[in-house]
Design an enzyme around this catalytic site. Structure first.
Site, PDB file in Angstrom:
ATOM      1  N   GLU A  88      50.408 -26.280 -69.095  1.00 58.16           N
ATOM      2  CA  GLU A  88      51.121 -26.020 -67.845  1.00 58.16           C
ATOM      3  C   GLU A  88      50.653 -27.014 -66.776  1.00 58.16           C
ATOM      4  O   GLU A  88      49.448 -27.197 -66.641  1.00 58.16           O
ATOM      5  CB  GLU A  88      50.857 -24.588 -67.355  1.00 58.16           C
ATOM      6  CG  GLU A  88      51.720 -24.262 -66.157  1.00 58.16           C
ATOM      7  CD  GLU A  88      51.572 -22.820 -65.663  1.00 58.16           C
ATOM      8  OE1 GLU A  88      50.814 -22.046 -66.261  1.00 58.16           O
ATOM      9  OE2 GLU A  88      52.216 -22.495 -64.667  1.00 58.16           O
ATOM     10  N   GLY A 148      41.243 -22.065 -63.286  1.00 57.48           N
ATOM     11  CA  GLY A 148      40.466 -20.906 -63.734  1.00 57.48           C
ATOM     12  C   GLY A 148      40.708 -20.563 -65.192  1.00 57.48           C
ATOM     13  O   GLY A 148      39.781 -20.388 -65.968  1.00 57.48           O
ATOM     14  N   ALA A 149      41.982 -20.484 -65.571  1.00 58.30           N
ATOM     15  CA  ALA A 149      42.312 -20.071 -66.929  1.00 58.30           C
ATOM     16  C   ALA A 149      43.794 -20.300 -67.170  1.00 58.30           C
ATOM     17  O   ALA A 149      44.528 -20.642 -66.247  1.00 58.30           O
ATOM     18  CB  ALA A 149      41.982 -18.598 -67.130  1.00 58.30           C
ATOM     19  N   MET A 150      44.212 -20.101 -68.432  1.00 59.93           N
ATOM     20  CA  MET A 150      45.609 -20.355 -68.768  1.00 59.93           C
ATOM     21  C   MET A 150      46.105 -19.317 -69.755  1.00 59.93           C
ATOM     22  O   MET A 150      45.480 -19.057 -70.783  1.00 59.93           O
ATOM     23  CB  MET A 150      45.727 -21.779 -69.341  1.00 59.93           C
ATOM     24  CG  MET A 150      47.123 -22.169 -69.751  1.00 59.93           C
ATOM     25  SD  MET A 150      48.270 -22.186 -68.343  1.00 59.93           S
ATOM     26  CE  MET A 150      49.766 -21.674 -69.153  1.00 59.93           C
ATOM     27  N   GLU A 151      47.292 -18.787 -69.459  1.00 68.93           N
ATOM     28  CA  GLU A 151      47.831 -17.621 -70.165  1.00 68.93           C
ATOM     29  C   GLU A 151      48.587 -17.933 -71.449  1.00 68.93           C
ATOM     30  O   GLU A 151      49.457 -17.143 -71.845  1.00 68.93           O
ATOM     31  CB  GLU A 151      48.751 -16.863 -69.202  1.00 68.93           C
ATOM     32  CG  GLU A 151      50.074 -17.589 -68.854  1.00 68.93           C
ATOM     33  CD  GLU A 151      50.059 -18.382 -67.551  1.00 68.93           C
ATOM     34  OE1 GLU A 151      48.970 -18.800 -67.121  1.00 68.93           O
ATOM     35  OE2 GLU A 151      51.134 -18.591 -66.979  1.00 68.93           O
ATOM     36  N   HIS A 198      44.410 -11.084 -64.833  1.00 62.45           N
ATOM     37  CA  HIS A 198      45.536 -11.952 -64.440  1.00 62.45           C
ATOM     38  C   HIS A 198      46.194 -12.598 -65.662  1.00 62.45           C
ATOM     39  O   HIS A 198      47.419 -12.506 -65.839  1.00 62.45           O
ATOM     40  CB  HIS A 198      45.021 -13.019 -63.470  1.00 62.45           C
ATOM     41  CG  HIS A 198      46.069 -13.948 -62.970  1.00 62.45           C
ATOM     42  ND1 HIS A 198      46.725 -13.770 -61.773  1.00 62.45           N
ATOM     43  CD2 HIS A 198      46.598 -15.075 -63.514  1.00 62.45           C
ATOM     44  CE1 HIS A 198      47.604 -14.742 -61.606  1.00 62.45           C
ATOM     45  NE2 HIS A 198      47.545 -15.557 -62.650  1.00 62.45           N
ATOM     46  N   GLU A 199      45.395 -13.226 -66.500  1.00 66.70           N
ATOM     47  CA  GLU A 199      45.978 -13.929 -67.656  1.00 66.70           C
ATOM     48  C   GLU A 199      46.615 -12.928 -68.620  1.00 66.70           C
ATOM     49  O   GLU A 199      47.667 -13.191 -69.195  1.00 66.70           O
ATOM     50  CB  GLU A 199      44.934 -14.788 -68.385  1.00 66.70           C
ATOM     51  CG  GLU A 199      44.184 -15.785 -67.504  1.00 66.70           C
ATOM     52  CD  GLU A 199      45.046 -16.631 -66.598  1.00 66.70           C
ATOM     53  OE1 GLU A 199      46.197 -16.921 -66.960  1.00 66.70           O
ATOM     54  OE2 GLU A 199      44.581 -16.980 -65.490  1.00 66.70           O
ATOM     55  N   HIS A 221      49.992 -11.824 -67.392  1.00 64.80           N
ATOM     56  CA  HIS A 221      51.028 -12.849 -67.577  1.00 64.80           C
ATOM     57  C   HIS A 221      51.803 -12.635 -68.879  1.00 64.80           C
ATOM     58  O   HIS A 221      52.920 -13.142 -69.008  1.00 64.80           O
ATOM     59  CB  HIS A 221      50.390 -14.239 -67.643  1.00 64.80           C
ATOM     60  CG  HIS A 221      50.346 -14.963 -66.329  1.00 64.80           C
ATOM     61  ND1 HIS A 221      51.401 -15.012 -65.457  1.00 64.80           N
ATOM     62  CD2 HIS A 221      49.365 -15.709 -65.746  1.00 64.80           C
ATOM     63  CE1 HIS A 221      51.073 -15.751 -64.391  1.00 64.80           C
ATOM     64  NE2 HIS A 221      49.837 -16.182 -64.549  1.00 64.80           N
ATOM     65  N   GLU A 253      53.599 -16.266 -60.742  1.00 67.04           N
ATOM     66  CA  GLU A 253      52.258 -16.281 -60.152  1.00 67.04           C
ATOM     67  C   GLU A 253      52.088 -15.241 -59.038  1.00 67.04           C
ATOM     68  O   GLU A 253      51.094 -14.518 -59.010  1.00 67.04           O
ATOM     69  CB  GLU A 253      51.893 -17.679 -59.659  1.00 67.04           C
ATOM     70  CG  GLU A 253      51.775 -18.718 -60.782  1.00 67.04           C
ATOM     71  CD  GLU A 253      50.808 -18.327 -61.895  1.00 67.04           C
ATOM     72  OE1 GLU A 253      50.037 -17.360 -61.736  1.00 67.04           O
ATOM     73  OE2 GLU A 253      50.846 -18.992 -62.959  1.00 67.04           O
TER      74      GLU A 253
HETATM   75  N1  B3K Z   1      49.160 -20.501 -65.044  1.00 71.69           N
HETATM   76  C1  B3K Z   1      47.903 -21.181 -64.920  1.00 71.69           C
HETATM   77  C2  B3K Z   1      48.004 -22.372 -64.019  1.00 71.69           C
HETATM   78  C3  B3K Z   1      47.854 -23.667 -64.681  1.00 71.69           C
HETATM   79  C4  B3K Z   1      48.222 -24.792 -63.738  1.00 71.69           C
HETATM   80  C5  B3K Z   1      47.828 -26.111 -64.201  1.00 71.69           C
HETATM   81  N2  B3K Z   1      48.212 -27.161 -63.301  1.00 71.69           N
HETATM   82  C6  B3K Z   1      46.832 -20.276 -64.456  1.00 71.69           C
HETATM   83  C7  B3K Z   1      47.274 -18.970 -63.935  1.00 71.69           C
HETATM   84  O1  B3K Z   1      47.827 -18.873 -62.861  1.00 71.69           O
HETATM   85  O2  B3K Z   1      47.116 -18.003 -64.601  1.00 71.69           O
HETATM   86 ZN    ZN Z   2      48.739 -17.092 -63.081  1.00 74.76          ZN
END
Ligand code: B3K
Ligand code: ZN
Length: 885
Positions: free
Chosen positions: A133, A272-275, A308-309, A312, A331
């Site tokens: 992302e 922070g992290a990615m879903e 949060h993740e 998502h 978001e």
């Molecule tokens: N969806 C990711 C965001 C990543 C963006 C990278 N440029 C994290 C989050 O909001 O959970």
């Molecule tokens: Zn998010």
């Protein structure tokens, strides 16, 4: 050609929402094959595609995205295309004359080992991992890398056996051994997804495993993958994950949908992290915790990011965004959900206070500066720059306002309808609002302005009491300042939660003119016009209004309230948030009064009303976590936000004066608080002990402003005997802020103890960068040369450089301009390999117009210097050019 000319001709172009068109082709299935080697990776992608446009005028060409990938071959329906059969540019692969449906096979080569931008496929700590992302997938292979192209993925990973774990989205369907110490694994994701949710990991990792039985009785395997030596720091993350899964079932009826849920922690991560579907990738900061190494705030942060993740999976993955202008669809909504989850796990009031604090110190300045954009922006140059507090936190406020207007039940009905209508689709923020409208039979036309108008609305209120008629009239006005590209704003639809207090501090029944009876003692007024009157009847005595309870709308509230009235609200308001708010306003007004006094050479004397109000809070029997919030003065950043032209030194001196005077006048009370809230038992991460630690450490920080032998002894004792990081770091922070003999040895001892733990060292870097001492800037510069500092690791950059530039205004904005020069140097250095981190760091220079003329010139000079840099990334270009516009 001179530099500015070059920039003019090469200036990156903006992309506009109004130009959105549906994709010309769709992808049904994606079959990926990764061959991972030490110096490169070969990616074979087979796409089953269909035409998605009217072909009566001829077939449109297929334009695939691709960046920094080496094209090896292209096959159409298994026939190798000659080089003349397609066109390749730096950003696209174009194939023409395509049939109605076909299979396209593209082979590419990439260099994950050289990828320091940390987008696409890269290596972190010896492991292969991905971040796609928003537009990272195009750095792996040529693809329709846009969220409205959703497909089913099958992924095969082949690698050396020194990477025992080969992971991707979905379920593992097969695996096996190969010759030459290689092995493979095949994953299948049964859910359609956009490319930004793709993930791959290959590494030598350990995992903590658990099971979660869903509300329908399905058993889900949960795994948290970390480096072997970190396995003892995964329990809290697992506990948080299970709590989040249960909470989403109970609160929104949302159940997990795959057989396995994996989280992988990596050290090098931009955010922070990615879903990613079924395979979340996390910055290790948001996974690893044990009492000795992580603070209570870290434990909280992990719970919230894990939540949060996870959330998502429904709000983002099952229903995703049509295009990146809709980013807040997933978001804002998911932040709202994680905020509610955290509120339910601990103290709702304290959670709200912390969220509002960060909204005001990060989002409000953004909304008032050159990068201001609406929750659904109209254009962008680089989407990576739009993962902002406005999209996330103001977006969450917009969702919260709908929740307030529709009520818990109405909101839930809207959510249910949203999933019923859009599961498996890529949709817009407007689709979300429509679902809320239909489910509740409400018209939210005006409310939609929250998505399209940028800027923080300003609310002014005035009350008038008519003793004879027993009527209290509340007049509320709203305005919103101009923002770039939006000179004029229409009124917003605003929920204003409020109550009226009598002289005993009790809420009085609220009956509006025309109503037959009172409707409770706290209610939500809906402000839709630029100005509205609310007439409350049967009000027996002059009331004191408590407005915007729970911070029911993201606005700046102005009302004429005396210091005595604020002290009264601080002591009596039934709304905990507004008690805190009254205290903050009182303290803020006093400090800003001192800033003016300081500039006029007048003496600062702290009035007794305030000292007594603080003493009263200190002795109250409220939740200690709330008391700690009540006693925390507004931050220098927030105070700066309240001034038209920021007086950097004045704010710092005045705030410190208030802190020190309170410590002197209430020394005994702080010492008592320290003792009462000290707990010698084993560390527990439970609300009650977290609350006590927060109040105890706040008392310590006040006492340490005295910098006397007794407080330093107390502090050193805590530092040396603490059995947890919360207490240890709290003591070290106060030492780092004082010019005392204990400072340097304590910092050195801490480093020696934790030199093997990168996350703890991040704290060590950060607290030195946040020190108020005069030599901080020089110390930070020296620390960039420390062997433990790595400029390629985003956590290190944020901890050291970010802490100075974003959280230490008095040292960053040093009148010499050295702070600006230092930041620009680092931004230019980082931009060459990681544009997204560089652009994020630049925010600290964006609001140069808020400062005095001398600083404006110095800040602007650094922005211009960055803009003139040949080869500047479009990420940095966008922030700098908009800041200077
Ligand atoms: N969806 C990711 C965001 C990543 C963006 C990278 N440029 C994290 C989050 O909001 O959970
Ligand atoms: Zn998010």
């Amino acid at each position: 050609m001179n530099a500015p000319d070059k920039i003019m001709t090469d200036a990156p172009k903006a992309i506009y929402l109004k130009n959105y068109t549906a994709p010309a082709y769709l992808i049904d299935t994606v079959d990926l094959h990764f061959d991972l080697f030490e110096d490169h990776a070969r990616v074979t992608s087979r796409l089953a595609m269909i035409c998605n446009h009217d072909r009566s005028q001829g077939a449109k060409p297929l334009v695939l995205h691709g960046e920094k990938v080496k094209l090896i071959s292209v096959k159409l329906n298994d026939q190798l295309l000659p080089a003349a059969g397609y066109q390749v540019t730096n950003e696209n692969l174009t194939v023409s004359d395509l049939p109605e449906s076909f299979t396209l096979e593209v082979v590419t080569e990439i260099k994950p080992q050289e990828n320091k931008a940390l987008e696409g496929l890269y290596k972190s700590g010896g492991h292969f991992c991905t971040q796609c992302e928003a537009e990272g997938f195009r750095k792996i292979t040529y693809f329709l890398d846009r969220p409205d192209v959703m497909a089913k993925y099958t992924t095969t990973i082949v690698a050396d056996t020194k990477y025992p774990q080969l992971l991707s989205n979905g379920n593992l369907v097969d695996h096996g051994k190969l010759e030459g110490n290689r092995h493979w694994a095949k994953w299948e994701d049964p859910f359609k997804k956009p490319s930004y949710l793709f993930a791959l990991v290959a590494g030598d990792l350990s995992f903590l495993e658990d099971t979660f039985v869903t509300c329908s009785g399905r058993s889900v395997t949960l795994r948290i993958y970390v480096e072997h030596h970190n396995l003892d720091k995964t329990e809290h993350a697992m506990h948080s994950l299970k709590a989040a899964m249960r909470w989403d079932e109970e609160t929104f009826g949302l159940e997990y949908d795959l057989d396995i849920y994996m989280i992988v922690a990596v050290d090098d991560f931009n955010m922070g992290a990615m879903e990613n579907k079924g395979l979340n990738l996390f910055n290790s900061k948001y996974v690893l915790a044990k009492p000795e190494t992580a603070t209570d705030a870290d434990f909280d942060g992990i719970e919230s990011v894990i939540g949060h993740e996870y959330f998502h999976n429904w709000t983002g993955n099952r229903v995703t965004c049509r295009d990146w202008f809709q980013l807040s669809l997933k978001e804002g909504l998911t932040v709202f959900r994680d905020q509610e989850f955290s509120a339910d796990m601990s103290s709702r009031a304290v959670k709200r206070i912390n969220d509002v604090r960060s909204l005001r110190t990060i989002q409000f300045p953004e909304d008032g500066g050159p990068m201001a954009h609406s929750v659904r922006p109209d254009s962008y140059i680089e989407i990576g720059n739009f993962y902002t507090s406005t999209i996330y936190n103001k977006g969450a406020e917009v969702i919260r306002m709908m929740h307030t207007l529709l009520g818990q039940e109405g909101f839930r009905k809207g959510m249910d309808l949203y999933f019923e209508r859009h599961d498996g689709q890529a949709v817009t923020t407007d689709d979300f609002v429509k679902a809320m409208e239909s489910a509740n039979n409400r018209d939210l036309t005006q409310f939609r302005r929250w998505y399209t108008q940028a800027g923080t609305p300003e609310i002014t209120t005035e009350g008038q009491y008519d003793q004879e008629k027993q009527v209290y009239t509340l007049t509320i006005k709203q305005t919103c300042p101009a923002t770039p590209g939006q000179p004029h704003k229409e009124p917003f639809h605003l929920p204003i939660a409020m109550g009226l207090l009598d002289d005993q501090g009790n809420d009085v029944p609220l009956q509006l003119e025309g109503e037959t009876q009172a409707a409770g003692t706290s209610r939500v007024l809906e402000l839709c016009q630029a100005e509205q009157d609310y007439r409350f009847i049967n009000v027996a005595q002059q009331p004191l209004p408590s407005l915007l309870r729970g911070f029911s709308a993201p606005v700046k509230l102005h009302s004429k309230t005396s210091h005595e009235a604020l002290a009264f609200l601080l002591a009596n308001d039934s709304d905990a948030f507004n008690r805190w708010e009254a205290g903050q306003r009182l303290a803020g007004e006093i400090i800003l009064g001192f800033v003016a006094a300081y500039r006029n050479g007048k003496e600062m004397t702290l009035d007794d009303t305030f000292v007594q109000a603080v003493a009263k809070s200190l002795e109250s029997n409220l939740d200690p976590a709330l008391v700690a919030q009540l006693l925390t003065l507004p931050s220098e950043l927030y105070l700066a936000e309240l001034m038209t032209t920021v007086d950097v030194e004045g704010i710092h001196l005045a705030r410190e004066f208030v802190r020190k005077t309170l410590a002197e006048r209430l020394k005994g009370a702080f010492e008592k608080t320290y003792k009462t809230n000290s707990d010698s038992g084993a560390y527990r991460f439970e609300s009650e002990s977290v609350a006590k630690r927060s109040l105890k450490n706040l008392a310590l920080s006040y006492l340490m402003t005295l910098n006397d032998t007794a407080s330093r002894r107390l502090c050193m004792q805590q530092f040396e005997t603490a059995n947890n990081m919360t207490d240890s770091i709290a003591a070290l922070i106060t030492l780092a802020n004082q010019d005392c003999a204990e400072r340097v040895p304590a910092l050195a001892a801490f480093y020696e103890k934790w030199r093997h733990d990168p996350l703890v060292l991040d704290k060590w870097f950060g607290l030195q960068a946040m020190s108020q001492l005069h030599g901080t800037l020089a110390e930070v510069q020296a620390l960039t040369l420390h062997p433990a500092f790595e400029i390629k690791n985003p956590n290190k950059v944020y901890s050291l450089i970010g802490a100075l530039t974003r959280s230490n205004p008095v040292r960053f904005h040093d009148a010499s301009g050295d702070g600006y020069l230092f930041l620009a140097d680092k931004v230019l250095q980082i931009d060459a390999f990681n544009p997204s981190v560089a652009a994020r760091m630049l925010g600290a220079l964006s609001r140069w117009r808020k400062f005095d003329e001398k600083r404006q010139i110095l800040m602007k000079a650094q922005l211009q210097r960055i803009l003139a840099q040949p080869g500047l990334s479009k990420d940095a270009y966008e922030v700098v050019s908009k800041s200077l516009a």
